[in-house]
Design an enzyme around this catalytic site. Sequence first.
Site, PDB file in Angstrom:
ATOM      1  N   LYS A   9      -1.760 -67.082  16.731  1.00  0.00           N
ATOM      2  CA  LYS A   9      -2.532 -66.758  17.894  1.00  0.00           C
ATOM      3  C   LYS A   9      -4.319 -67.395  17.293  1.00  0.00           C
ATOM      4  O   LYS A   9      -4.168 -67.321  15.923  1.00  0.00           O
ATOM      5  CB  LYS A   9      -2.644 -65.092  17.566  1.00  0.00           C
ATOM      6  CG  LYS A   9      -1.589 -64.552  18.145  1.00  0.00           C
ATOM      7  CD  LYS A   9      -1.732 -63.376  18.739  1.00  0.00           C
ATOM      8  CE  LYS A   9      -0.474 -62.649  19.541  1.00  0.00           C
ATOM      9  NZ  LYS A   9      -0.306 -61.044  19.952  1.00  0.00           N
ATOM     10  N   TYR A  49      -0.132 -63.494  29.686  1.00  0.00           N
ATOM     11  CA  TYR A  49       0.649 -62.287  29.737  1.00  0.00           C
ATOM     12  C   TYR A  49       0.840 -61.119  30.762  1.00  0.00           C
ATOM     13  O   TYR A  49       0.045 -60.082  31.184  1.00  0.00           O
ATOM     14  CB  TYR A  49      -1.056 -61.570  28.448  1.00  0.00           C
ATOM     15  CG  TYR A  49      -0.706 -62.304  27.484  1.00  0.00           C
ATOM     16  CD1 TYR A  49       0.423 -61.813  26.623  1.00  0.00           C
ATOM     17  CD2 TYR A  49      -1.654 -62.475  26.732  1.00  0.00           C
ATOM     18  CE1 TYR A  49       0.915 -61.898  24.905  1.00  0.00           C
ATOM     19  CE2 TYR A  49      -1.350 -63.138  24.697  1.00  0.00           C
ATOM     20  CZ  TYR A  49      -0.795 -62.401  24.324  1.00  0.00           C
ATOM     21  OH  TYR A  49      -0.301 -62.755  23.097  1.00  0.00           O
ATOM     22  N   ASN A 112      -2.303 -60.203  15.699  1.00  0.00           N
ATOM     23  CA  ASN A 112      -1.730 -59.980  14.702  1.00  0.00           C
ATOM     24  C   ASN A 112      -0.900 -61.163  14.485  1.00  0.00           C
ATOM     25  O   ASN A 112       0.297 -61.017  14.463  1.00  0.00           O
ATOM     26  CB  ASN A 112      -0.636 -58.419  15.590  1.00  0.00           C
ATOM     27  CG  ASN A 112      -0.269 -58.906  16.715  1.00  0.00           C
ATOM     28  OD1 ASN A 112      -0.470 -59.796  17.626  1.00  0.00           O
ATOM     29  ND2 ASN A 112       0.335 -58.384  17.518  1.00  0.00           N
ATOM     30  N   HIS A 115       2.701 -65.026  17.951  1.00  0.00           N
ATOM     31  CA  HIS A 115       3.226 -64.354  19.513  1.00  0.00           C
ATOM     32  C   HIS A 115       4.887 -65.146  19.157  1.00  0.00           C
ATOM     33  O   HIS A 115       4.357 -65.881  19.128  1.00  0.00           O
ATOM     34  CB  HIS A 115       2.889 -65.297  20.403  1.00  0.00           C
ATOM     35  CG  HIS A 115       3.438 -64.383  21.506  1.00  0.00           C
ATOM     36  ND1 HIS A 115       4.094 -63.569  22.310  1.00  0.00           N
ATOM     37  CD2 HIS A 115       3.915 -66.016  22.238  1.00  0.00           C
ATOM     38  CE1 HIS A 115       4.523 -63.792  23.139  1.00  0.00           C
ATOM     39  NE2 HIS A 115       5.197 -65.203  23.643  1.00  0.00           N
ATOM     40  N   GLU A 126       7.495 -69.209  29.171  1.00  0.00           N
ATOM     41  CA  GLU A 126       6.640 -69.920  28.089  1.00  0.00           C
ATOM     42  C   GLU A 126       6.572 -70.752  27.341  1.00  0.00           C
ATOM     43  O   GLU A 126       5.196 -71.770  27.852  1.00  0.00           O
ATOM     44  CB  GLU A 126       5.845 -68.400  26.885  1.00  0.00           C
ATOM     45  CG  GLU A 126       5.668 -67.465  27.649  1.00  0.00           C
ATOM     46  CD  GLU A 126       6.273 -65.991  26.187  1.00  0.00           C
ATOM     47  OE1 GLU A 126       6.987 -66.522  25.224  1.00  0.00           O
ATOM     48  OE2 GLU A 126       6.078 -64.911  26.343  1.00  0.00           O
TER      49      GLU A 126
HETATM   50  P1  IDP Z   1       4.307 -58.488  20.852  1.00  0.00           P
HETATM   51  O1  IDP Z   1       3.464 -59.682  20.711  1.00  0.00           O
HETATM   52  O2  IDP Z   1       4.672 -58.489  19.547  1.00  0.00           O
HETATM   53  O3  IDP Z   1       5.578 -59.042  21.665  1.00  0.00           O
HETATM   54  P2  IDP Z   1       3.552 -57.573  23.305  1.00  0.00           P
HETATM   55  O4  IDP Z   1       4.523 -55.828  23.479  1.00  0.00           O
HETATM   56  O5  IDP Z   1       4.400 -58.286  24.256  1.00  0.00           O
HETATM   57  O6  IDP Z   1       3.884 -57.450  21.608  1.00  0.00           O
HETATM   58  O7  IDP Z   1       2.376 -56.712  23.637  1.00  0.00           O
HETATM   59  C1  IDP Z   1       1.476 -59.029  23.653  1.00  0.00           C
HETATM   60  C2  IDP Z   1       0.052 -58.548  22.540  1.00  0.00           C
HETATM   61  O8  IDP Z   1      -0.763 -57.442  23.428  1.00  0.00           O
HETATM   62  C3  IDP Z   1       0.922 -58.288  21.269  1.00  0.00           C
HETATM   63  O9  IDP Z   1       1.295 -58.792  20.527  1.00  0.00           O
HETATM   64  C4  IDP Z   1      -0.561 -57.939  20.922  1.00  0.00           C
HETATM   65  O10 IDP Z   1      -1.438 -58.818  20.092  1.00  0.00           O
HETATM   66  C5  IDP Z   1      -1.888 -57.257  22.442  1.00  0.00           C
HETATM   67  N1  IDP Z   1      -0.890 -55.688  21.715  1.00  0.00           N
HETATM   68  C6  IDP Z   1       0.311 -54.557  22.575  1.00  0.00           C
HETATM   69  N2  IDP Z   1      -0.090 -53.004  22.207  1.00  0.00           N
HETATM   70  C7  IDP Z   1      -1.395 -54.037  22.108  1.00  0.00           C
HETATM   71  C8  IDP Z   1      -2.125 -51.738  21.863  1.00  0.00           C
HETATM   72  O11 IDP Z   1      -1.462 -50.556  22.140  1.00  0.00           O
HETATM   73  N3  IDP Z   1      -2.852 -52.244  21.646  1.00  0.00           N
HETATM   74  C9  IDP Z   1      -4.216 -53.400  21.638  1.00  0.00           C
HETATM   75  N4  IDP Z   1      -3.124 -54.678  21.715  1.00  0.00           N
HETATM   76  C10 IDP Z   1      -1.721 -54.374  21.783  1.00  0.00           C
END
Ligand code: IDP
Length: 147
Positions: A9, A49, A112, A115, A126
């Site tokens: 990212k 997304y 984080n 992805h 994707e």
């Molecule tokens: P993943 O990336 O671990 O698969 P997902 O649930 O698909 O997780 O969420 C996509 C991205 O959205 C996450 O990697 C993170 O960057 C962001 N995200 C997910 N949940 C939250 C939240 O509760 N608050 C803020 N950002 C979130």
Amino acid sequence: MERTFLMVKPDGVQRGLIGKIIARLEDKGFKMVAGKLVQVSQEQAKRHYAEHEGKDFYDNLVNFITSGPVFAMVWEGDDIIALSRMLMGKTNVKEAQPGTIRGDYASHTPHNLIHGSDSPESSAREIANFFEAHELVEYDKTISPWT
Ligand code: IDP
């Protein structure tokens, strides 16, 4: 053999962590079959997304993923979808274990770093959102019987 879409990212690109993240995947024994630096468009981000549309963090997430270049990749390996998600660590950085990419390098959600697709269906969708079929390179690694 399974394929997955993995993406460093914008935070990972800005922090100079592309190489370290690729090294973790190579060390695990997976094979990269495509990779490129991409400035994600709003439309591409919204397609990527789509499942999060309507959630309170959705607008921030689209802004974040379009805020700078990402390093988009396709990787191949047995059970790579589940195994690469283990290497990534939990979504919420407070729950990401040391030893995982997020646990070792990320300190703030949603920044984080990486992805990874969560199912074969997401992976196919994707990959198609980021790559043309001809960009995926078919090749053998002589080490593959040992990994
Ligand atoms: P993943 O990336 O671990 O698969 P997902 O649930 O698909 O997780 O969420 C996509 C991205 O959205 C996450 O990697 C993170 O960057 C962001 N995200 C997910 N949940 C939250 C939240 O509760 N608050 C803020 N950002 C979130």
